[in-house]
Every structure is written in structure tokens, then in C-alpha cells.
Enzyme design. Structure first.
Site, PDB file in Angstrom:
ATOM      1  N   THR A 181      49.732  29.726  51.792  1.00 22.06           N
ATOM      2  CA  THR A 181      48.365  29.614  51.280  1.00 22.06           C
ATOM      3  C   THR A 181      47.634  28.505  52.019  1.00 22.06           C
ATOM      4  OG1 THR A 181      48.933  27.991  49.629  1.00 22.06           O
ATOM      5  CG2 THR A 181      48.960  30.275  48.924  1.00 22.06           C
ATOM      6  N   GLU A 326      48.558  34.620  46.454  1.00 21.63           N
ATOM      7  CA  GLU A 326      49.656  34.846  45.516  1.00 21.63           C
ATOM      8  C   GLU A 326      49.600  36.233  44.874  1.00 21.63           C
ATOM      9  OE1 GLU A 326      47.719  32.289  45.841  1.00 21.63           O
ATOM     10  OE2 GLU A 326      48.677  30.390  45.330  1.00 21.63           O
ATOM     11  N   LYS A 434      31.564  17.997  35.155  1.00 23.01           N
ATOM     12  CA  LYS A 434      31.422  17.657  33.732  1.00 23.01           C
ATOM     13  C   LYS A 434      30.366  16.567  33.589  1.00 23.01           C
ATOM     14  CE  LYS A 434      33.984  17.905  29.607  1.00 23.01           C
ATOM     15  NZ  LYS A 434      35.246  17.929  28.917  1.00 23.01           N
ATOM     16  N   TRP A 439      29.981  21.307  30.646  1.00 24.71           N
ATOM     17  CA  TRP A 439      30.416  21.843  31.935  1.00 24.71           C
ATOM     18  C   TRP A 439      29.256  22.451  32.716  1.00 24.71           C
ATOM     19  CZ3 TRP A 439      34.794  20.355  33.804  1.00 24.71           C
ATOM     20  CH2 TRP A 439      35.884  20.097  32.963  1.00 24.71           C
TER      21      TRP A 439
HETATM   22  P1  AMP Z   1      43.238  32.455  49.023  1.00 22.32           P
HETATM   23  O1  AMP Z   1      44.617  32.391  48.521  1.00 22.32           O
HETATM   24  O2  AMP Z   1      43.002  31.638  50.244  1.00 22.32           O
HETATM   25  O3  AMP Z   1      42.769  33.851  49.193  1.00 22.32           O
HETATM   26  O4  AMP Z   1      42.302  31.799  47.905  1.00 22.32           O
HETATM   27  C1  AMP Z   1      42.279  32.263  46.589  1.00 22.32           C
HETATM   28  C2  AMP Z   1      41.166  31.602  45.834  1.00 22.32           C
HETATM   29  O5  AMP Z   1      39.906  31.995  46.379  1.00 22.32           O
HETATM   30  C3  AMP Z   1      41.080  32.010  44.384  1.00 22.32           C
HETATM   31  O6  AMP Z   1      41.973  31.280  43.575  1.00 22.32           O
HETATM   32  C4  AMP Z   1      39.619  31.715  44.058  1.00 22.32           C
HETATM   33  O7  AMP Z   1      39.416  30.359  43.777  1.00 22.32           O
HETATM   34  C5  AMP Z   1      38.931  32.051  45.352  1.00 22.32           C
HETATM   35  N1  AMP Z   1      38.355  33.410  45.323  1.00 22.32           N
HETATM   36  C6  AMP Z   1      38.868  34.544  45.823  1.00 22.32           C
HETATM   37  N2  AMP Z   1      38.028  35.578  45.654  1.00 22.32           N
HETATM   38  C7  AMP Z   1      36.943  35.095  45.008  1.00 22.32           C
HETATM   39  C8  AMP Z   1      35.717  35.669  44.530  1.00 22.32           C
HETATM   40  N3  AMP Z   1      35.424  36.940  44.704  1.00 22.32           N
HETATM   41  N4  AMP Z   1      34.856  34.849  43.897  1.00 22.32           N
HETATM   42  C9  AMP Z   1      35.133  33.538  43.718  1.00 22.32           C
HETATM   43  N5  AMP Z   1      36.252  32.935  44.145  1.00 22.32           N
HETATM   44  C10 AMP Z   1      37.162  33.707  44.783  1.00 22.32           C
END
Ligand code: AMP
Length: 539
Positions: A181, A326, A434, A439
Site C-alpha cells: 500500500t 486491501e 474538529k 466535525w
Molecule cells: P489505496 O489503497 O491507495 O487505493 O487507497 C485507499 C484509500 O483511498 C481509501 O481508504 C480511501 O481513503 C481512499 N479512496 C479510495 N476511493 C475513494 C473514493 N472514491 N472516494 C474517496 N476516497 C477514496
């Protein structure tokens, strides 16, 4: 019922048998080539043979450092179907993290693009466990290099057996893939994908109510093949006989638009920053994008203004989805239910800019200090996810229990769920602001700002405040030749939000720092803002 194992060998066999004449259009440094699946599956067998001859054994990790192209696609299938593990490595991590990832995964062999070779040369003294580096290049000769254990992909393939047997008896729970990640803090964490997870996730991509990927499509994954397996698209596309357009090294918005026009792409997938740049290319050029039936956008929130621009100005249907490394990644996708089509345009747009409904096969819920959150579109809580393509731990990592507890993945994303079950990501737990005990969602303000005609991109962060604890500050990048004042921006937001949500400051910037996969890097932005604010207020 029969206990058939769900594995990637089934997918290759199917494509080889039924879709030999379908094609992959691949852009590499040498140009654009059209290659039939007949040839791709033969080359998959050859590569599997090469890896066997090099001593790769069941369960060994083979890393790739590569753009989206046909050789990477071949590796996607050859490595898992010869029993090893495809480890896709993010090309944009720091040299230190790169060495860490390769060593943590214990990669035995690396497949590296010619133009990405300098990345590996930089860390060559730190990756002693790597036995061989195979260069993916169109040329016969090897690039000049100080490395000694190097071989050419094409030369190896030429001499390999096109009839190499793929493993037929792979257990569906065996590891097929590994991806680290792009975490914004701490060391990258590995996520292992099983054959079964990839197989079921691929089927889910084919559902009409999700992405609806099918043989009819001409699919272009812009999302890199080193970012959650290009959202699983290459796996599903080869299996389904979908034509694939792989946009290769450093694809600019113009290159994407040209490929789309020339090859009549029907669906493309990428993160919002890609589509922001692409919109600009459409505004400045004259491209025929009428073949597009869907742009799939995820990875961070798709601003409402962007969805509107694609759909009303360019008639390109835009689908917003949510997932994580994940989660393989598809978890939710914003499609309207049939009876919601009757809502007025603004209401429909509002619903489609949410992250949407959970896809069949996956379960989601939100929890806060009072337990599970109600479906009221207001109460917020952390998103929890479970299902057959969701990881249950991090690879060889003893901090897994922080995120994987009670049979659920705790995502760290804050959500609400509306009466229909549609999920909205309000923020990352760490990015919520916050203020005076209330929030504020940084994402909501960002989305509102990015709907402004003069604003290219915007990111909102919290700064410490002696009275309110935290206050929002907006960082704004204007489009070329546009001018706005701080006051203009605040006035634009005022009718849309409660007063305490309006950022105290609006800072204009050249660029917002981004992570290796194009998301706002708020940690770096906070440092930058701290510096800017202390310069503007020496007290
Ligand atoms: P990654 O593992 O790099 O794909 O990142 C995952 C994270 O990206 C998630 O936990 C979210 O915080 C963010 N994320 C993925 N898709 C979206 C979406 N459509 N809108 C907002 N946040 C997103």
C-alpha cells in the site's frame, strides 16, 4: 457441486481457447502495437517456462517494475500460473522504500522496464536477494548498466517453450499477487491476493450493476498496473476476451485522448487527478470520445463538478467507485437504483457523487462509539468491510491486528450511509477537522471548491487553533489564466456551508503535493502550510 478450484490458469485457458483473435493494443517506448490474445497466451506460456528454467519455485515472489503494457500483462498471468507470486511494485516510492519492499517481499527475480532501470540501479547494493533482473524492452540489446545479473525479456522468450504447461492444480487459496500500500505514514504494508480473491473480484467486475466489463468492451486501464492490479481490470479483461488498450510509459492526457479516439475505447479507469488533466485536454483539443460508455473513477473522491463536466459537456458517463489496496479493490460503486432515475438532475448528481452501493459479495457497515451507525445519511462512523476479496491481514506484518479485527477490515475511512444503503466517504479518520467540538469534512469543502470554474484543484487541511482546537485552511490551485482573491473563494463557499465550515484562510499554490498514486499528500501539505502561515504571520 464439484469442488473446482478458482484460479488464474482457468482464465488463461479460457482466453486461449475462445478469444485467440481478440487483441491487446500496447503502447511501449517503441510505439503502439496490436497483439492478438493468441500471441499473448503463447508468450504467457513462454514466460512461465523462462521462470521455471531460472529456478523459480512454487510460492516464490517475482517483482515487476513496469508501466501498463503487454509484457506486464503477460507477467500478470505467467507468474501466478507457474505457481509463483506476482509482486507489482509501485515505481514512485522512495529508493529507501523500494529496497524495503523488494527485501520484505523477498523477490527472487525482477522484471523491469528499460526506462525504469535507473530506479533499480540506485538500490542495487541493498537488494542482494534478487537473483536475476529481466529487462522489458523492445530492443534486442540490453541497456548499458552496471548490473551484472541482467537478461533481456525478448531474448529469453524467443528461446523458451511455447507449449510450457501452466499449473492446473493450483489451490485457490494460494497466493497469486502481492502489492504494497502507498500508505502516507510508516513503511508500506503488503497485501497478498489469493487466486480465489482475484477470480471472484473479476466476476464482480463483469456484473452489469458494477463495471459491466464484457467481451464487447475496449477497456483502457489508466490506473497503473502497480496500483492494486490496475483495479483488477487486466485479469478480468483477458478472461472475458475484452480488447485492452494499455497506455504505456508516462501517458499524458493528450496521449490518452488520442488512444481513446483511435481505438474507440468504451471504458477507462483512473484516479480523479488523471481525469482532471484529461478534462483540460478535452477543453483544449478536439477529440472524438463518443465511443466511451463509462469512465470509472476512484482512489479518492471524485468532485461533483468533475462528474457534471464530463456528463453534461462531453456526454461521457462517469461512474464513481471506492476501494482500497486491501480490498482488491472494488467495494462500492455509485449507480442509481431504477426508481432513483426519476429524481431531478441535482439529486441524481448528488447520489452519484457518493461512493455508492456495496457490490454483491461484500458486506459493509459503519461503527462509532454507539455501535453500528443507522442508515440516515447523517450519523458518521468508521467504515468496516468484509468479503471474499478483502485481505484478512498484512503480509508478514505483526501490526495487522490494528486494521483486521473481529472478522472485519477497519478501513480508517469515515462514512455515513443513507436510507438506500449508499455509502459516502466523509473523510479519512486522520483528515477530519474538529472545530469547537464539531466535525468538518475536508472532502466536502474540497469538492465544493473544485466545482468552481476557475479552480483546478483544492485540498483542505486542519491547522491548530488556540480557541477552536482546529480550523480548516484551503489550499487552491487556479486554472491557467484565472485569478481569484481569498475573499472570492470564501464568498463562493458561504451559501453552501455552515459558517464555521468556511476555511479561515485560502492559500493559493502552484501545485498540491501528491502521493505516488496521485492522491493529495496531506502530511506534506500540512508542513508546507505551516511554513506559509508562519511566513505570513511572524508573530
Ligand atoms: P489505496 O489503497 O491507495 O487505493 O487507497 C485507499 C484509500 O483511498 C481509501 O481508504 C480511501 O481513503 C481512499 N479512496 C479510495 N476511493 C475513494 C473514493 N472514491 N472516494 C474517496 N476516497 C477514496
Amino acid at each position: 457441486m464439484m469442488q473446482a478450484q478458482l484460479n488464474l490458469t482457468t482464465m488463461v485457458n479460457h482466453a486461449e481457447k475462445y478469444f485467440a483473435d481478440k487483441t491487446v493494443i500496447s503502447r511501449t517506448l517503441g510505439g503502439v502495437q496490436t497483439i492478438p490474445y493468441r500471441k499473448i497466451t503463447e508468450r504467457i506460456r513462454r514466460l512461465a517456462g523462462v521462470l521455471k528454467d531460472l529456478g523459480v519455485e512454487k510460492g516464490d515472489r517475482v517483482g515487476t517494475i513496469a508501466w501498463n503494457h503487454h509484457r506486464h500483462l503477460e507477467a500478470y498471468f505467467a507468474i501466478p500460473t507457474m505457481g509463483a507470486v506476482l509482486h507489482t511494485i509501485n515505481i514512485r516510492v522512495s529508493p529507501d522504500d523500494l529496497a524495503y519492499i523488494i527485501n520484505h517481499a523477498e523477490d527472487k527475480i525482477l522484471l523491469v522496464d528499460e526506462d525504469l532501470f535507473p530506479l533499480i540501479e540506485r538500490v542495487k547494493d541493498q537488494i542482494a536477494g534478487v537473483e536475476k533482473i529481466i529487462v522489458m524492452t523492445d530492443k534486442d540489446e540490453l541497456p548499458e548498466t552496471t548490473l551484472t545479473n541482467v537478461a533481456s525479456y525478448e531474448v529469453l522468450l524467443k528461446d523458451a517453450d511455447p507449449g510450457t504447461e501452466l499449473c492446473e492444480d493450483i489451490n485457490e487459496n494460494d497466493m497469486a499477487g502481492l502489492c504494497y500500500t502507498s500508505g502516507t505514514t510508516g513503511r508500506p504494508k503488503g497485501v497478498a491476493y489469493s487466486h480465489r480473491g482475484i477470480y471472484l473480484h473479476s466476476l464482480a467486475l463483469g456484473l452489469k450493476d458494477t463495471v459491466g466489463l464484457s467481451e464487447e468492451d475496449i477497456a483502457m486501464p489508466v490506473v497503473p498496473m502497480f496500483h492494486v492490479n490496475a483495479w483488477g481490470m487486466p485479469f478480468a479483461a483477458l478472461w472475458f476476451g475484452t480488447t485492452q488498450v494499455l497506455p504505456g510509459p508516462m501517458p499524458t492526457p493528450q496521449i490518452l485522448a488520442e488512444l481513446m479516439e483511435e481505438h474507440k475505447v468504451t471504458m477507462a479507469a483512473g484516479v480523479p487527478t488523471i481525469w482532471l488533466g484529461f478534462l483540460e485536454a478535452l477543453e483544449n483539443g478536439n477529440y472524438d470520445t463518443s465511443s466511451l460508455r463509462c469512465i470509472l473513477c476512484g482512489g479518492s473522491a471524485a468532485p461533483k463538478g468533475m462528474i457534471r463536466a464530463f456528463e453534461s459537456k462531453y456526454k461521457i458517463p462517469f461512474v464513481h467507485a471506492y476501494g482500497m489496496t486491501e480490498t482488491s479493490p472494488i467495494v462500492t460503486l455509485a449507480r442509481l437504483k431504477s426508481y432513483q432515475q426519476e429524481l431531478d438532475e441535482e439529486e441524481r448528481l448528488e447520489l452519484r457523487s457518493r461512493q455508492g452501493m456495496v457490490v454483491p459479495g461484500i458486506e459493509v457497515k459503519g461503527i462509532n462509539e454507539n455501535g453500528e451507525i443507522p442508515y440516515d445519511g447523517e450519523t458518521i462512523g468508521e467504515l468496516l468491510v468484509k468479503g471474499p476479496w478483502i485481505a484478512d491481514s498484512y503480509y508478514k506484518n505483526d501490526r495487522s491486528a490494528d486494521s483486521f479485527r473481529d472478522g472485519w477490515l477497519h478501513t480508517g475511512d469515515v462514512i455515513n450511509i443513507d436510507e438506500e444503503g449508499s455509502v459516502k466517504i466523509v473523510d479519512r479518520t486522520k483528515d477530519m477537522i474538529k472545530s469547537g467540538g464539531e466535525w468538518i469534512s475536508s472532502v466536502d469543502i474540497e469538492n465544493a471548491l473544485m466545482a468552481h470554474d476557475a479552480i483546478y484543484e483544492a485540498s483542505v487541511i486542519a491547522v491548530p487553533d488556540p480557541k477552536w482546537q482546529e480550523r480548516p485552511v484551503a489550499c487552491v490551485v487556479l486554472k491557467e489564466k484565472e485569478a481569484l482573491t481569498e475573499e472570492d473563494v470564501k464568498q463562493f463557499l458561504e451559501p453552501q456551508f455552515a459558517k464555521f465550515w468556511i476555511p479561515d484562510r485560502v492559500l493559493f499554490m502552484e501545485e498540491i503535493p501528491k502521493t505516488s498514486v496521485g492522491k493529495f499528500l496531506k502530511r506534506a501539505l500540512r508542513d508546507q502550510v505551516k511554513e506559509m502561515l508562519s511566513l505570513s504571520d511572524p508573530s
